[in-house]
Design an enzyme around this catalytic site. Structure first.
Site, mmCIF file in Angstrom:
data_model
loop_
_atom_site.group_PDB
_atom_site.id
_atom_site.type_symbol
_atom_site.label_atom_id
_atom_site.label_comp_id
_atom_site.label_asym_id
_atom_site.label_seq_id
_atom_site.Cartn_x
_atom_site.Cartn_y
_atom_site.Cartn_z
ATOM 1 N N SER A 62 0.813 -1.202 0.000
ATOM 2 C CA SER A 62 0.000 0.000 0.000
ATOM 3 C C SER A 62 0.862 1.273 0.000
ATOM 4 C CB SER A 62 -0.960 -0.051 1.195
ATOM 5 O OG SER A 62 -1.948 0.929 1.107
ATOM 6 N N ASP A 73 11.601 4.591 -9.173
ATOM 7 C CA ASP A 73 11.397 5.146 -10.511
ATOM 8 C C ASP A 73 12.340 6.304 -10.807
ATOM 9 O OD1 ASP A 73 9.404 3.341 -11.118
ATOM 10 O OD2 ASP A 73 7.813 4.840 -11.361
ATOM 11 N N LYS A 87 -0.429 -4.124 -3.201
ATOM 12 C CA LYS A 87 -1.707 -3.571 -2.747
ATOM 13 C C LYS A 87 -1.738 -2.108 -3.167
ATOM 14 C CE LYS A 87 -5.361 -2.438 -0.207
ATOM 15 N NZ LYS A 87 -5.979 -1.165 -0.473
#
Length: 154
Positions: A62, A73, A87
């Site tokens: 999450s 990234d 999640k």
């Protein structure tokens, strides 16, 4: 260390990520019938230049995946450990009259590079497994590897 961190509040994930990034997108949220919403870095981070490695595993989920995914990234941190839980959805929970609950997914989360989190998880840059034997012997090979990467300037 985001291992076994099941996440928390979205705003907290944006704030934590913003401590390590100068600018950019923290996450993208695709909300049904409303389209994409972008959450940007909040300026004023305190750890913008320090070397960074993030430990992850199957218990990383999450909001913790939002933090790890954004840092990965942007190349700001290397992820070390095991694939995360995956999640990456927003759910509304309705209490029903029989004391059961109905969970309705209303949005999905994506990393800044548009990688789906939900059902996919994040793949670490360096996979290091943590075995039962390691646990029994009090070793933490993931942490050891992360320290080695930082010491070698990688």
């Amino acid at each position: 260390d985001l291992r076994n961190n099941g996440g928390g509040l979205l705003d907290a994930a944006v704030d934590v990520t913003s401590q390590f990034l100068r600018e950019g997108v923290v996450l993208r949220e695709d909300r049904k019938n409303l389209g994409e919403r972008v959450y940007d870095v909040v300026g004023g981070g305190k750890a913008l230049d320090q070397p960074l490695v993030v430990l992850v595993n199957g218990g990383t989920a999450s909001a913790s995946e939002i933090v790890a995914g954004a840092l990965q990234d942007y190349g700001r941190a290397r992820l070390v450990g095991e694939k995360t839980f995956g999640k990456g959805s927003v759910q509304l929970i309705y209490e029903l009259s029989d004391d059961s609950r109905l969970h309705v997914t209303v949005a999905k989360w994506f990393t800044p590079n548009n990688n789906a989190i939900d059902g996919m998880g994040l793949i670490p840059d360096v996979e290091v497994l943590f075995s039962e034997e390691d646990h029994t012997n009090g070793r933490d090979p993931q942490l050891e590897h992360a320290i080695e990467l930082l010491q070698n300037g990688e």
